[in-house]
Scaffold this motif. Structure first.
Motif, PDB file in Angstrom:
ATOM      1  N   TYR A  77      -7.206  32.698 -12.993  1.00 54.28           N
ATOM      2  CA  TYR A  77      -8.487  32.169 -13.460  1.00 54.28           C
ATOM      3  C   TYR A  77      -9.279  31.584 -12.301  1.00 54.28           C
ATOM      4  CZ  TYR A  77      -5.557  32.075 -17.661  1.00 54.28           C
ATOM      5  OH  TYR A  77      -4.693  32.401 -18.664  1.00 54.28           O
ATOM      6  N   THR A  78     -10.584  31.631 -12.460  1.00 59.20           N
ATOM      7  CA  THR A  78     -11.456  30.893 -11.554  1.00 59.20           C
ATOM      8  C   THR A  78     -11.868  29.594 -12.246  1.00 59.20           C
ATOM      9  OG1 THR A  78     -13.491  31.900 -12.392  1.00 59.20           O
ATOM     10  CG2 THR A  78     -12.328  33.064 -10.617  1.00 59.20           C
ATOM     11  N   ALA A  79     -12.357  28.661 -11.466  1.00 64.16           N
ATOM     12  CA  ALA A  79     -12.793  27.387 -12.044  1.00 64.16           C
ATOM     13  C   ALA A  79     -13.937  27.607 -13.032  1.00 64.16           C
ATOM     14  CB  ALA A  79     -13.233  26.445 -10.931  1.00 64.16           C
ATOM     15  N   SER A  80     -14.833  28.532 -12.725  1.00 60.54           N
ATOM     16  CA  SER A  80     -15.949  28.793 -13.640  1.00 60.54           C
ATOM     17  C   SER A  80     -15.453  29.377 -14.955  1.00 60.54           C
ATOM     18  CB  SER A  80     -16.954  29.746 -12.986  1.00 60.54           C
ATOM     19  OG  SER A  80     -16.330  30.954 -12.603  1.00 60.54           O
ATOM     20  N   ASP A  81     -14.386  30.210 -14.900  1.00 62.25           N
ATOM     21  CA  ASP A  81     -13.797  30.738 -16.133  1.00 62.25           C
ATOM     22  C   ASP A  81     -13.288  29.600 -17.010  1.00 62.25           C
ATOM     23  OD1 ASP A  81     -14.235  33.364 -15.415  1.00 62.25           O
ATOM     24  OD2 ASP A  81     -12.270  33.607 -14.484  1.00 62.25           O
ATOM     25  N   VAL A  83     -14.123  26.382 -16.981  1.00 64.11           N
ATOM     26  CA  VAL A  83     -15.218  25.552 -17.485  1.00 64.11           C
ATOM     27  C   VAL A  83     -15.946  26.264 -18.619  1.00 64.11           C
ATOM     28  CG1 VAL A  83     -17.413  24.482 -16.890  1.00 64.11           C
ATOM     29  CG2 VAL A  83     -15.489  24.325 -15.309  1.00 64.11           C
ATOM     30  N   GLY A  84     -16.200  27.570 -18.447  1.00 63.50           N
ATOM     31  CA  GLY A  84     -16.886  28.329 -19.481  1.00 63.50           C
ATOM     32  C   GLY A  84     -16.098  28.394 -20.773  1.00 63.50           C
ATOM     33  N   LYS A  87     -16.182  25.071 -22.650  1.00 59.05           N
ATOM     34  CA  LYS A  87     -17.438  24.799 -23.340  1.00 59.05           C
ATOM     35  C   LYS A  87     -17.587  25.600 -24.628  1.00 59.05           C
ATOM     36  CE  LYS A  87     -20.207  23.487 -19.284  1.00 59.05           C
ATOM     37  NZ  LYS A  87     -21.349  23.867 -18.412  1.00 59.05           N
ATOM     38  N   VAL A 200     -15.428  24.999  -7.920  1.00 61.55           N
ATOM     39  CA  VAL A 200     -16.711  25.575  -8.333  1.00 61.55           C
ATOM     40  C   VAL A 200     -17.718  25.559  -7.189  1.00 61.55           C
ATOM     41  CG1 VAL A 200     -18.693  25.252  -9.858  1.00 61.55           C
ATOM     42  CG2 VAL A 200     -16.376  25.041 -10.771  1.00 61.55           C
ATOM     43  N   ARG A 201     -17.784  24.442  -6.475  1.00 58.42           N
ATOM     44  CA  ARG A 201     -18.794  24.293  -5.426  1.00 58.42           C
ATOM     45  C   ARG A 201     -18.383  24.911  -4.096  1.00 58.42           C
ATOM     46  NH1 ARG A 201     -22.663  20.272  -6.437  1.00 58.42           N
ATOM     47  NH2 ARG A 201     -23.479  20.903  -4.392  1.00 58.42           N
ATOM     48  N   SER A 252      -9.763  31.942  -4.810  1.00 55.94           N
ATOM     49  CA  SER A 252     -10.486  32.997  -5.508  1.00 55.94           C
ATOM     50  C   SER A 252     -10.710  34.163  -4.559  1.00 55.94           C
ATOM     51  CB  SER A 252     -11.835  32.479  -6.032  1.00 55.94           C
ATOM     52  OG  SER A 252     -12.651  32.044  -4.944  1.00 55.94           O
TER      53      SER A 252
END
Length: 421
Positions: A77-81, A83-84, A87, A200-201, A252
């Motif tokens: 997984y990526t951090a954006s995955d 977080v998404g 949510k 993420v950043r 990543s």
């Protein structure tokens, strides 16, 4: 015989046995986890061939196995995955936790094991096996199905919840007070949040720092960084497994893909050793007394997992057949249930918890692939069997529209699959 020679013979026999068992499981087309657990029971105290010289090394290998399991999971997984998914799918995660953790907690309290064991057994029954489920989805050709993203989202939320749950368990098992436990949890949440923010950043910068064209250097850097972070996390009472999981999330791109390819064989080796080690600490004679509670718990939580998948798929707009497939796919428990139970066994919380967890996982890791395959056909068969009786009792229940024939009126509108299914 010299101790080093005995160690080599014992450890070599374990690895050879695991290889043969894995090959047997591959031919039978099911997960090798139950065979690894049975091998541990055979080699442990009260088993057929108790080990002596290699047990300490096996214990270290088992700890590395847990770390690599969580690292490889984080690499998926990526951090954006994360977080998404958090949510959009958090309601499914809450339903999953409620339906599947409560039966475990209730069983521990019914057996008189106390609140700490209740929290541990709640985790054992809550977390599905990502490894077994991923393999089942591939074997059944369902990776392209419409319900598969729902299944994966629930697994992602469970994995993310581990970053919070494991520190809580670690603090409870260590017997720390409320204040110290709150500090531990705050540290864990703070570290997890910081890592997600940095990933993420600045995920590309971190991956660029770790990445290397030389496989040897990439392997050494990633493995060394993971063990270092895991050790620091454990020193802070956060859990080594959470530290490894966060390292995997932070990587990543090419670095994550390269590390995944290099570490997969090591993960498989040490994960197998971990399951053997858990079996080593379970006396086979202690399983029959807890077999009935384990079977009852397996039946109940298989049903609650099916209900979880059905509800989540329905919420996502998947048709009935896809809902049943999603529910049946989530039933398998495996590596994480054993990880959680292993923490309690090491802490000496409840002697019967380890045998019950072993029996529970043995049952569901075998039943899980079967429910994934047959839940939807069985549900369809039962629906067809009981639908005529319901229609006869209440003739006005099915009213075909003017543009459809009576035969078409009861037909399902799609099954949630695509051309890949």
């Amino acid at each position: 015989m010299h101790s080093s020679a005995v160690f080599l013979i014992e450890f070599g026999a374990i690895i050879l046995s695991l290889g043969l068992l894995g090959r047997l499981a591959g031919r039978l087309k099911f997960s090798p986890i139950p065979l690894y657990l049975l091998a541990g029971l055979a080699f442990g105290e009260g088993g057929l061939l108790p080990l002596g010289a290699s047990e300490e090394f096996v214990a270290i290998g088992a700890e590395i196995g847990v770390i690599l399991l969580l690292l490889m999971l984080g690499l998926e997984y990526t951090a954006s995955d994360l977080v998404g998914n958090l949510k959009t799918q958090y309601p499914a995660g809450l339903v999953d936790a409620t339906l599947n953790a409560l039966p475990g907690a209730a069983m521990a309290l019914i057996l008189g094991w106390g609140p700490v064991a209740a929290v541990v057994l709640a985790g054992v029954t809550w977390i599905s096996s990502s490894g077994v489920i991923a393999k089942v989805l591939g074997d059944l050709g369902r990776l392209g199905n419409r319900e598969t993203p729902v299944v994966l989202s629930i697994l992602v939320l469970e994995d993310l919840a581990m970053a919070v749950y494991l520190p809580i368990i670690t603090a409870l098992l260590a017997g720390v007070g409320l204040a110290a436990g709150s500090v531990t949890l705050a540290i864990a949440l703070g570290v997890a949040g910081l890592v997600l923010f940095l990933a993420v950043r600045y995920g590309r910068l971190i991956s660029r720092f770790v990445s290397s064209d030389d496989p040897e250097k990439l392997l050494l850097v990633v493995l060394g960084l993971t063990l270092l972070v895991a050790g620091v996390a454990q020193q802070l009472q956060v859990s080594a497994a959470v530290g490894a999981f966060l390292v995997g999330i932070a990587l990543s791109g090419e670095a994550a893909e390269g590390a995944h390819n290099l570490l997969s064989p090591l993960r498989d080796l040490f994960a197998a050793v971990f399951f053997v080690f858990f079996g080593l600490h379970t006396d086979p004679s202690s399983i029959p007394p807890v077999l009935l509670p384990a079977l009852a718990l397996a039946v109940v939580t298989a049903g609650t997992k099916i209900a979880t998948g059905y509800w989540a798929a329905r919420r996502a707009g998947i048709s009935v057949k896809g809902r049943w497939r999603a529910g049946g796919t989530l039933v398998a428990r495996g590596e994480f249930s054993i990880v959680i139970a292993g923490l309690a066994v090491s802490a000496g919380i409840e002697p019967s918890l380890g045998p019950l967890a072993t029996a529970y996982v043995l049952i569901l890791v075998i039943v899980g692939p079967l429910t994934a395959r047959y839940t939807e056909p069985i549900a369809a068969l039962l629906t067809r069997r009981f639908r005529p009786a319901a229609a006869e009792a209440e003739p006005s229940a099915v009213m075909p529209s003017p543009r459809t024939s009576p035969e078409d009126a009861s037909a399902p509108v799609g099954d949630g699959t695509n051309r890949h299914s």
